[in-house]
Write a protein that holds these residues in place. Structure first.
Motif, PDB file in Angstrom:
ATOM      1  N   VAL A 191       8.433   2.636  -7.564  1.00 36.40           N
ATOM      2  CA  VAL A 191       7.651   1.459  -7.950  1.00 36.40           C
ATOM      3  C   VAL A 191       8.574   0.404  -8.571  1.00 36.40           C
ATOM      4  CG1 VAL A 191       5.746   0.641  -9.399  1.00 36.40           C
ATOM      5  CG2 VAL A 191       5.633   2.920  -8.357  1.00 36.40           C
ATOM      6  N   GLN A 192       8.473  -0.793  -8.081  1.00 35.16           N
ATOM      7  CA  GLN A 192       9.255  -1.909  -8.625  1.00 35.16           C
ATOM      8  C   GLN A 192       8.512  -2.507  -9.825  1.00 35.16           C
ATOM      9  OE1 GLN A 192      12.337  -2.585  -7.444  1.00 35.16           O
ATOM     10  NE2 GLN A 192      11.942  -0.797  -6.161  1.00 35.16           N
ATOM     11  N   PRO A 193       9.232  -2.895 -10.866  1.00 37.46           N
ATOM     12  CA  PRO A 193       8.570  -3.401 -12.079  1.00 37.46           C
ATOM     13  C   PRO A 193       7.706  -4.645 -11.859  1.00 37.46           C
ATOM     14  CG  PRO A 193      10.978  -3.372 -12.332  1.00 37.46           C
ATOM     15  CD  PRO A 193      10.670  -2.848 -10.975  1.00 37.46           C
ATOM     16  N   GLU A 194       8.026  -5.443 -10.857  1.00 37.34           N
ATOM     17  CA  GLU A 194       7.259  -6.675 -10.635  1.00 37.34           C
ATOM     18  C   GLU A 194       5.982  -6.456  -9.821  1.00 37.34           C
ATOM     19  OE1 GLU A 194      10.303  -6.379  -7.309  1.00 37.34           O
ATOM     20  OE2 GLU A 194      10.376  -6.103  -9.466  1.00 37.34           O
ATOM     21  N   TRP A 195       5.752  -5.232  -9.333  1.00 39.70           N
ATOM     22  CA  TRP A 195       4.576  -4.968  -8.518  1.00 39.70           C
ATOM     23  C   TRP A 195       3.303  -4.982  -9.341  1.00 39.70           C
ATOM     24  CZ3 TRP A 195       6.146  -0.159  -5.122  1.00 39.70           C
ATOM     25  CH2 TRP A 195       7.097  -0.565  -4.174  1.00 39.70           C
ATOM     26  N   GLY A 196       2.237  -5.387  -8.671  1.00 38.17           N
ATOM     27  CA  GLY A 196       0.885  -5.251  -9.193  1.00 38.17           C
ATOM     28  C   GLY A 196       0.111  -4.393  -8.202  1.00 38.17           C
ATOM     29  N   THR A 197      -1.188  -4.437  -8.289  1.00 33.70           N
ATOM     30  CA  THR A 197      -2.038  -3.605  -7.435  1.00 33.70           C
ATOM     31  C   THR A 197      -1.788  -3.845  -5.950  1.00 33.70           C
ATOM     32  OG1 THR A 197      -3.740  -3.615  -9.157  1.00 33.70           O
ATOM     33  CG2 THR A 197      -4.430  -2.948  -6.955  1.00 33.70           C
ATOM     34  N   LEU A 198      -1.794  -5.095  -5.535  1.00 33.53           N
ATOM     35  CA  LEU A 198      -1.650  -5.390  -4.102  1.00 33.53           C
ATOM     36  C   LEU A 198      -0.301  -4.923  -3.567  1.00 33.53           C
ATOM     37  CD1 LEU A 198      -3.295  -8.939  -3.811  1.00 33.53           C
ATOM     38  CD2 LEU A 198      -4.346  -6.688  -3.474  1.00 33.53           C
ATOM     39  N   GLU A 199       0.766  -5.169  -4.297  1.00 29.85           N
ATOM     40  CA  GLU A 199       2.093  -4.747  -3.839  1.00 29.85           C
ATOM     41  C   GLU A 199       2.207  -3.224  -3.815  1.00 29.85           C
ATOM     42  OE1 GLU A 199       1.995  -8.775  -5.190  1.00 29.85           O
ATOM     43  OE2 GLU A 199       1.570  -6.974  -6.366  1.00 29.85           O
ATOM     44  N   MET A 200       1.609  -2.580  -4.795  1.00 31.16           N
ATOM     45  CA  MET A 200       1.631  -1.117  -4.828  1.00 31.16           C
ATOM     46  C   MET A 200       0.958  -0.547  -3.579  1.00 31.16           C
ATOM     47  SD  MET A 200       2.664   1.293  -6.733  1.00 31.16           S
ATOM     48  CE  MET A 200       2.662   2.916  -6.030  1.00 31.16           C
ATOM     49  N   ILE A 201      -0.182  -1.106  -3.226  1.00 35.54           N
ATOM     50  CA  ILE A 201      -0.898  -0.642  -2.038  1.00 35.54           C
ATOM     51  C   ILE A 201      -0.057  -0.901  -0.785  1.00 35.54           C
ATOM     52  CG2 ILE A 201      -2.945  -1.003  -0.592  1.00 35.54           C
ATOM     53  CD1 ILE A 201      -4.399  -1.763  -3.279  1.00 35.54           C
ATOM     54  N   GLU A 202       0.571  -2.060  -0.724  1.00 37.27           N
ATOM     55  CA  GLU A 202       1.398  -2.395   0.441  1.00 37.27           C
ATOM     56  C   GLU A 202       2.539  -1.406   0.652  1.00 37.27           C
ATOM     57  OE1 GLU A 202       1.737  -6.951   1.558  1.00 37.27           O
ATOM     58  OE2 GLU A 202       2.298  -6.597  -0.536  1.00 37.27           O
ATOM     59  N   HIS A 203       3.059  -0.846  -0.417  1.00 40.77           N
ATOM     60  CA  HIS A 203       4.234   0.028  -0.329  1.00 40.77           C
ATOM     61  C   HIS A 203       3.911   1.519  -0.402  1.00 40.77           C
ATOM     62  CE1 HIS A 203       7.035  -3.306  -0.388  1.00 40.77           C
ATOM     63  NE2 HIS A 203       6.261  -3.864  -1.304  1.00 40.77           N
ATOM     64  N   THR A 204       2.646   1.875  -0.570  1.00 39.89           N
ATOM     65  CA  THR A 204       2.280   3.288  -0.717  1.00 39.89           C
ATOM     66  C   THR A 204       2.655   4.115   0.503  1.00 39.89           C
ATOM     67  OG1 THR A 204       0.507   2.842  -2.283  1.00 39.89           O
ATOM     68  CG2 THR A 204       0.339   4.888  -1.026  1.00 39.89           C
ATOM     69  N   GLU A 205       2.336   3.650   1.682  1.00 35.39           N
ATOM     70  CA  GLU A 205       2.600   4.440   2.886  1.00 35.39           C
ATOM     71  C   GLU A 205       4.086   4.724   3.047  1.00 35.39           C
ATOM     72  OE1 GLU A 205       2.173   6.758   6.110  1.00 35.39           O
ATOM     73  OE2 GLU A 205       0.562   6.072   4.808  1.00 35.39           O
ATOM     74  N   ASP A 225      -3.757  -3.034 -15.143  1.00 35.86           N
ATOM     75  CA  ASP A 225      -4.578  -3.882 -15.996  1.00 35.86           C
ATOM     76  C   ASP A 225      -5.123  -5.085 -15.235  1.00 35.86           C
ATOM     77  OD1 ASP A 225      -5.874  -4.394 -18.397  1.00 35.86           O
ATOM     78  OD2 ASP A 225      -4.236  -5.623 -19.174  1.00 35.86           O
ATOM     79  N   GLU A 226      -5.594  -4.807 -14.007  1.00 39.09           N
ATOM     80  CA  GLU A 226      -6.138  -5.851 -13.146  1.00 39.09           C
ATOM     81  C   GLU A 226      -7.581  -5.547 -12.714  1.00 39.09           C
ATOM     82  OE1 GLU A 226      -1.998  -7.323 -11.004  1.00 39.09           O
ATOM     83  OE2 GLU A 226      -3.232  -5.871  -9.944  1.00 39.09           O
ATOM     84  N   THR A 227      -8.247  -4.685 -13.440  1.00 38.62           N
ATOM     85  CA  THR A 227      -9.596  -4.266 -13.068  1.00 38.62           C
ATOM     86  C   THR A 227     -10.533  -5.452 -12.868  1.00 38.62           C
ATOM     87  OG1 THR A 227      -9.287  -2.203 -14.262  1.00 38.62           O
ATOM     88  CG2 THR A 227     -11.543  -2.788 -13.716  1.00 38.62           C
ATOM     89  N   GLU A 228     -10.461  -6.417 -13.744  1.00 34.50           N
ATOM     90  CA  GLU A 228     -11.346  -7.582 -13.656  1.00 34.50           C
ATOM     91  C   GLU A 228     -10.952  -8.512 -12.502  1.00 34.50           C
ATOM     92  OE1 GLU A 228     -14.156  -7.938 -15.494  1.00 34.50           O
ATOM     93  OE2 GLU A 228     -13.636  -5.956 -16.270  1.00 34.50           O
ATOM     94  N   ASP A 229      -9.716  -8.392 -12.037  1.00 33.16           N
ATOM     95  CA  ASP A 229      -9.196  -9.299 -11.011  1.00 33.16           C
ATOM     96  C   ASP A 229      -9.264  -8.746  -9.595  1.00 33.16           C
ATOM     97  OD1 ASP A 229      -8.449 -11.045 -13.073  1.00 33.16           O
ATOM     98  OD2 ASP A 229      -6.489 -10.097 -13.273  1.00 33.16           O
ATOM     99  N   ILE A 230      -9.469  -7.441  -9.458  1.00 34.22           N
ATOM    100  CA  ILE A 230      -9.396  -6.801  -8.140  1.00 34.22           C
ATOM    101  C   ILE A 230     -10.782  -6.348  -7.697  1.00 34.22           C
ATOM    102  CG2 ILE A 230      -8.481  -4.828  -6.840  1.00 34.22           C
ATOM    103  CD1 ILE A 230      -6.291  -6.839  -7.460  1.00 34.22           C
ATOM    104  N   GLU A 231     -11.148  -6.742  -6.498  1.00 35.87           N
ATOM    105  CA  GLU A 231     -12.413  -6.340  -5.883  1.00 35.87           C
ATOM    106  C   GLU A 231     -12.086  -5.409  -4.717  1.00 35.87           C
ATOM    107  OE1 GLU A 231     -14.977  -8.833  -2.860  1.00 35.87           O
ATOM    108  OE2 GLU A 231     -15.222  -9.596  -4.903  1.00 35.87           O
TER     109      GLU A 231
END
Length: 179
Positions: A85-99, A154-160
């Motif tokens: 995991v890269q320190p600058e990642w958020g939820t979307l980037e994490m999902i993009e790199h999971t596979e 810490d993006e629960t309110e921002d991610i749908e």
């Protein structure tokens, strides 16, 4: 199913309820042992029996239990895979790199495991389309993990997170949108 996931399910049940509930769940699931080796790959039928029996015991639908368990898994998964995991990642980037990163590591390091295949397409700067593919038909678990990632970052309110197809299919399409 990898023993580590079953052991995390055990911990989930023990924290939500108690140890005796876990023992009863295992017994009612028809499994002979309540202890699972962390490095052994068990038949998928074990996890299906446990989740199905938990749904019956609690009256909570299996898909909803899978989602809650998926959310619960995230802190442990992030600990195990933090080197990817890269320190600058958020939820979307994490999902993009999971596979590539995490599932790739699982396939390399734990022969015999079969994590789902995730196809992730960036729809826009703030939206992903995730296609989950697995014969296990546990798309609800994937939805829960995505929600757990949003909480972790810490993006629960921002991610749908919106499943666009039935969560119990082999192929599940999930939209993840940052508000």
């Amino acid at each position: 199913m990898h023993g580590s996931i079953i052991n995390l399910l055990k911990r989930f049940v023990q924290l939500q309820y108690d140890h005796s509930t876990w023992l009863r769940l295992v017994e009612l699931s028809g499994l002979s042992n309540a202890d699972f080796d962390m490095n052994t790959v068990y038949p998928d039928a074990h996890i299906f029996a446990l989740v199905g029996q938990a749904a019956e015991m609690t009256g909570i639908p299996a898909a909803q239990l899978q989602e809650k368990f998926g959310e619960f898994l995230v802190p442990d998964l992030m600990l195990v895979y933090k080197r990817y995991v890269q320190p600058e990642w958020g939820t979307l980037e994490m999902i993009e790199h999971t596979e590539e990163a995490m599932h790739g590591a699982v396939r390399r390091d734990a022969p015999g495991t079969r994590p789902p295949v995730l196809h992730v397409r960036r729809q826009s700067a703030k939206e992903l389309e995730v296609t989950y593919e697995s014969e296990r038909r546990m798309g609800a678990l994937a939805v829960g993990i995505i929600r757990g990632l949003a909480a972790y970052f810490d993006e629960t309110e921002d991610i749908e997170v919106t499943p666009l197809t039935s969560e119990d299919e082999e192929r599940v399409v999930i939209r993840v949108r940052q508000r």
